[in-house]
Enzyme design. Structure first.
Site, short mmCIF file in Angstrom:
data_model
loop_
_atom_site.label_atom_id
_atom_site.label_comp_id
_atom_site.label_asym_id
_atom_site.label_seq_id
_atom_site.Cartn_x
_atom_site.Cartn_y
_atom_site.Cartn_z
N LYS A 90 0.84 -1.20 0.00
CA LYS A 90 0.00 0.00 0.00
C LYS A 90 0.87 1.24 0.00
O LYS A 90 1.78 1.36 0.83
CB LYS A 90 -0.89 0.00 1.26
CG LYS A 90 -1.81 1.22 1.35
CD LYS A 90 -3.07 1.03 0.54
CE LYS A 90 -3.85 2.31 0.31
NZ LYS A 90 -3.45 3.03 -0.95
N GLN A 111 7.09 3.90 4.01
CA GLN A 111 5.66 3.54 4.03
C GLN A 111 5.41 2.30 4.90
O GLN A 111 4.37 2.19 5.54
CB GLN A 111 5.18 3.30 2.59
CG GLN A 111 3.68 3.42 2.42
CD GLN A 111 3.19 4.86 2.29
OE1 GLN A 111 3.77 5.65 1.57
NE2 GLN A 111 2.13 5.21 2.99
N LYS A 114 5.27 3.64 8.48
CA LYS A 114 4.11 4.51 8.64
C LYS A 114 2.83 3.68 8.71
O LYS A 114 1.98 3.86 9.59
CB LYS A 114 4.04 5.46 7.44
CG LYS A 114 2.93 6.48 7.50
CD LYS A 114 2.68 7.14 6.14
CE LYS A 114 3.93 7.75 5.55
NZ LYS A 114 3.62 8.62 4.39
N LYS A 126 5.46 1.97 -2.95
CA LYS A 126 5.41 3.29 -3.58
C LYS A 126 5.67 3.13 -5.05
O LYS A 126 6.31 2.16 -5.47
CB LYS A 126 6.49 4.21 -2.98
CG LYS A 126 6.16 5.68 -3.11
CD LYS A 126 5.21 6.12 -2.03
CE LYS A 126 4.76 7.55 -2.22
NZ LYS A 126 4.06 8.01 -1.01
N GLY A 165 -2.64 8.40 -4.33
CA GLY A 165 -1.95 9.60 -4.81
C GLY A 165 -0.71 9.96 -4.01
O GLY A 165 -0.43 9.39 -2.95
N ASP A 166 0.05 10.87 -4.54
CA ASP A 166 1.18 11.52 -3.87
C ASP A 166 1.46 12.77 -4.71
O ASP A 166 0.53 13.23 -5.39
CB ASP A 166 2.40 10.56 -3.80
CG ASP A 166 3.49 11.05 -2.84
OD1 ASP A 166 3.36 10.83 -1.64
OD2 ASP A 166 4.47 11.68 -3.30
N ASN A 241 -2.16 19.09 -1.87
CA ASN A 241 -3.16 18.39 -1.08
C ASN A 241 -2.87 18.46 0.43
O ASN A 241 -3.75 18.83 1.22
CB ASN A 241 -3.25 16.94 -1.55
CG ASN A 241 -4.19 16.13 -0.70
OD1 ASN A 241 -3.76 15.43 0.22
ND2 ASN A 241 -5.48 16.23 -0.95
P1 NDP Z 1 0.77 17.81 -4.31
O1 NDP Z 1 1.27 17.45 -5.67
O2 NDP Z 1 -0.68 17.97 -4.09
O3 NDP Z 1 1.47 19.16 -3.82
C1 NDP Z 1 2.85 19.26 -3.73
C2 NDP Z 1 3.20 20.68 -3.35
O4 NDP Z 1 4.59 20.73 -3.00
C3 NDP Z 1 3.04 21.65 -4.49
O5 NDP Z 1 2.72 22.92 -4.00
C4 NDP Z 1 4.41 21.65 -5.16
O6 NDP Z 1 4.72 22.83 -5.85
C5 NDP Z 1 5.30 21.50 -3.95
N1 NDP Z 1 6.52 20.78 -4.35
C6 NDP Z 1 6.59 19.54 -4.86
N2 NDP Z 1 7.84 19.22 -5.14
C7 NDP Z 1 8.57 20.27 -4.81
C8 NDP Z 1 9.94 20.54 -4.88
N3 NDP Z 1 10.83 19.65 -5.37
N4 NDP Z 1 10.36 21.72 -4.43
C9 NDP Z 1 9.48 22.62 -3.95
N5 NDP Z 1 8.15 22.43 -3.87
C10 NDP Z 1 7.72 21.26 -4.29
O7 NDP Z 1 1.40 16.71 -3.33
P2 NDP Z 1 0.92 16.31 -1.86
O8 NDP Z 1 0.43 17.49 -1.13
O9 NDP Z 1 0.08 15.10 -1.99
O10 NDP Z 1 2.30 15.81 -1.23
C11 NDP Z 1 3.17 16.69 -0.53
C12 NDP Z 1 4.09 15.88 0.37
O11 NDP Z 1 3.32 15.13 1.31
C13 NDP Z 1 4.97 14.84 -0.35
O12 NDP Z 1 6.20 14.73 0.32
C14 NDP Z 1 4.18 13.55 -0.18
O13 NDP Z 1 5.02 12.42 -0.26
C15 NDP Z 1 3.65 13.76 1.23
N6 NDP Z 1 2.46 12.97 1.61
C16 NDP Z 1 1.33 12.99 0.86
C17 NDP Z 1 0.22 12.29 1.26
C18 NDP Z 1 -1.08 12.35 0.52
O14 NDP Z 1 -2.04 11.73 0.98
N7 NDP Z 1 -1.18 13.05 -0.59
C19 NDP Z 1 0.26 11.42 2.45
C20 NDP Z 1 1.47 11.52 3.21
C21 NDP Z 1 2.52 12.26 2.78
P3 NDP Z 1 4.65 22.86 -7.46
O15 NDP Z 1 3.20 22.76 -7.79
O16 NDP Z 1 5.29 24.13 -7.83
O17 NDP Z 1 5.43 21.65 -7.93
O1 2IT Z 2 2.96 9.06 1.58
C1 2IT Z 2 1.80 8.61 1.76
O2 2IT Z 2 1.46 8.09 2.82
C2 2IT Z 2 0.83 8.78 0.67
N1 2IT Z 2 1.15 9.37 -0.34
C3 2IT Z 2 -0.55 8.19 0.81
C4 2IT Z 2 -0.54 6.73 0.46
C5 2IT Z 2 -1.89 6.06 0.39
O3 2IT Z 2 -1.86 4.88 0.02
O4 2IT Z 2 -2.91 6.65 0.70
#
Ligand code: NDP
Ligand code: 2IT
Length: 449
Positions: A90, A111, A114, A126, A165-166, A241
């Site tokens: 997952k 992961q 976590k 992943k 997603g991520d 997100n």
């Molecule tokens: P999104 O794609 O929705 O948003 C990512 C944000 O971070 C954007 O604003 C993006 O800016 C910025 N960003 C991405 N890469 C970079 C970079 N190299 N340098 C600077 N800014 C950056 O992703 P999420 O919000 O889903 O994910 C954000 C973080 O949270 C990641 O590390 C992800 O692994 C982690 N995460 C996500 C989960 C989820 O459920 N979605 C769960 C747990 C952790 P820009 O648009 O300019 O690229």
């Molecule tokens: O980093 C993370 O925990 C995620 N991007 C969410 C993974 C998931 O399966 O919901």
């Protein structure tokens, strides 16, 4: 350092010399579980650590698609099925030009831990691609997702491996991926992907879960240190997100969120971020954060000029890195501490470098570690899977209550490990230890596999 851990780390470095993120993630875990390994010399004979850090399977594949100009572009797809020890593989999919094997392996490795902390039956994985969704048309995104799934579908399924997603993969991409999966398999298998739209099997609160969960964990950590979010200044990197829903919950708890950013730069609005506008720019228009100034010219914009992000120069009580790995360097950590930061909440995966984390802990800054603090997203993915199995939908309130309970439990789990091993405020080591205890127990029970 414990001799067995040292041997494993040396072997890992030799084999994966070019995979710096993966090495960093493993080193953080192995160095923090030293007190357990000291007490279990028998783990060396069964190569427990070597088995834990080696992915069960790494899949890479070609992803060709035709862009709007009629040009065929070839990308590389990945799925690292790291561990099925406590449930189906997952974890999310990341579409970003920086994606490579090291990044997917570090994310897959984290992961496992976590997911163990959530208390739910999910293994660790992943995947993703070096495809850049930025600036692509909807049609291009759809064709890319269809091509990606045409290969990925061989390896996933509700009881096998469940992607979500991520970075760069949200509800739109999951929709296209799910549509193609269903078409090829000729089966409605809701539990094969999570983060689905609400109209075809998604769960309420999944969209909000990572950001809300982060703030629930932060609330607990602050409460145990006689603090609250109310009246605190908060800065949040990222405007995706995780960042958006961390902002929403912080504001609901009475904090003043003054800055958010994307990869181009960050905005500083001392009157408090206008979240409705951020949602419009990012979720609807898919625009850039500086567009905020068109509506709020009184706000300031600081451009990213490469190197450290300007957002960490802003004075704040609480910093929430919610963008990407290693975004807080030692240099940024020093600036945050100098400006009086009291707590860091890791919404992103591994957002602080090793040196930054050490600096925070040395200066008594509370750190809510990623594997614990951002586990709310994957936890509600698991709740989405259960709803799909039951062919049932839970209400927003029920899922949100479940999320809150899970995050409280994760904090208590960390606190218990911290008390047991005298770790003080080092919740990162505590989270690693608590997850490791559960995983090593399951590994011993299942024999040498
Ligand atoms: P999104 O794609 O929705 O948003 C990512 C944000 O971070 C954007 O604003 C993006 O800016 C910025 N960003 C991405 N890469 C970079 C970079 N190299 N340098 C600077 N800014 C950056 O992703 P999420 O919000 O889903 O994910 C954000 C973080 O949270 C990641 O590390 C992800 O692994 C982690 N995460 C996500 C989960 C989820 O459920 N979605 C769960 C747990 C952790 P820009 O648009 O300019 O690229
Ligand atoms: O980093 C993370 O925990 C995620 N991007 C969410 C993974 C998931 O399966 O919901």
């Amino acid at each position: 350092m414990n001799k067995y851990i040292k041997k494993v780390l040396n072997g890992l470095k030799e084999k994966n010399i070019n995979e710096s993120e993966y090495l960093q993630a493993v080193e953080e875990v192995l160095t923090s579980i030293e007190p357990i390994i000291d007490n279990h010399p028998e783990y060396e004979r069964t190569a427990l650590l070597e088995r834990m850090i080696e992915p069960e399977r790494i899949i890479t594949f070609r992803v060709p698609y035709v862009n709007d100009n009629g040009q065929t572009i070839v990308h590389r797809g990945y799925r690292v099925q790291f561990s099925s020890l406590i449930g189906p593989y997952k974890g999310g999919l990341r579409f970003h030009p920086s994606v490579n094997q090291s990044i997917i392996k570090f994310l897959g490795f984290e992961q496992i831990f976590k997911n163990a902390l959530t208390g739910l039956p999910i293994g660790g994985a992943k995947g993703g691609s070096d495809f850049n969704p930025k600036g692509k048309s909807d049609d291009e995104i759809m064709r890319f997702c269809q091509s990606f799934m045409t290969e990925l579908q061989r390896y996933i399924g509700a009881d096998v491996d469940v992607p979500a997603g991520d970075i760069g993969v949200g509800e739109r991409e999951i929709g296209y991926l799910f549509g193609q999966y269903k078409r090829i398999k000729n089966i409605y298998e809701g539990g094969a992907l999570t983060g689905k739209g609400l109209s075809y099997g998604g769960s309420l609160v999944r969209k909000e879960a990572t950001g809300f969960g982060l703030i629930y964990f932060m609330r607990e950590m602050l409460a145990h240190n006689n603090q609250t979010l109310e009246g605190k200044t908060v800065t949040i990197s990222g405007a995706g997100n995780v960042a958006i829903y961390a902002c929403q919950k912080s504001q609901e708890y009475g904090a003043n969120v003054v800055a958010m950013g994307d990869s181009s730069g960050c905005i500083y609005d001392k009157n408090g971020i206008d979240l409705k506008l951020i949602k419009q720019i990012k979720e609807v228009q898919r625009g850039r954060i500086f567009e905020y100034l068109k509506v709020h010219p009184e706000a300031e914009y600081f451009e990213c000029k490469g190197g450290d992000s300007p957002i960490w120069n802003i004075k704040t009580d609480i910093a929430l890195p919610c963008a990407t790995q290693n975004e807080i360097t030692l240099n940024s950590a020093m600036k945050l501490v100098k400006n009086g930061v009291i707590a860091i909440g890791e919404g992103a995966n591994m957002p602080c470098t090793k040196e930054a984390t050490e600096y925070f802990l040395k200066n008594n800054v509370l750190v809510a570690p990623a594997k614990a603090a951002n586990a709310g997203g994957v936890a509600i993915s698991a709740v989405e899977m259960s709803q799909n199995s039951m062919r049932y939908y839970m209400s927003f309130e029920d899922v949100n209550t479940k999320l809150n309970d899970i995050m409280i439990n994760i904090f208590i789990t960390c606190k218990i490990a911290s008390d047991k091993y005298n770790l003080g405020h080092n919740y990162m080591a505590a989270a690693n230890i608590a997850a490791f205890e559960k995983l090593s127990c399951a590994m011993n029970a299942q024999g040498i596999v």
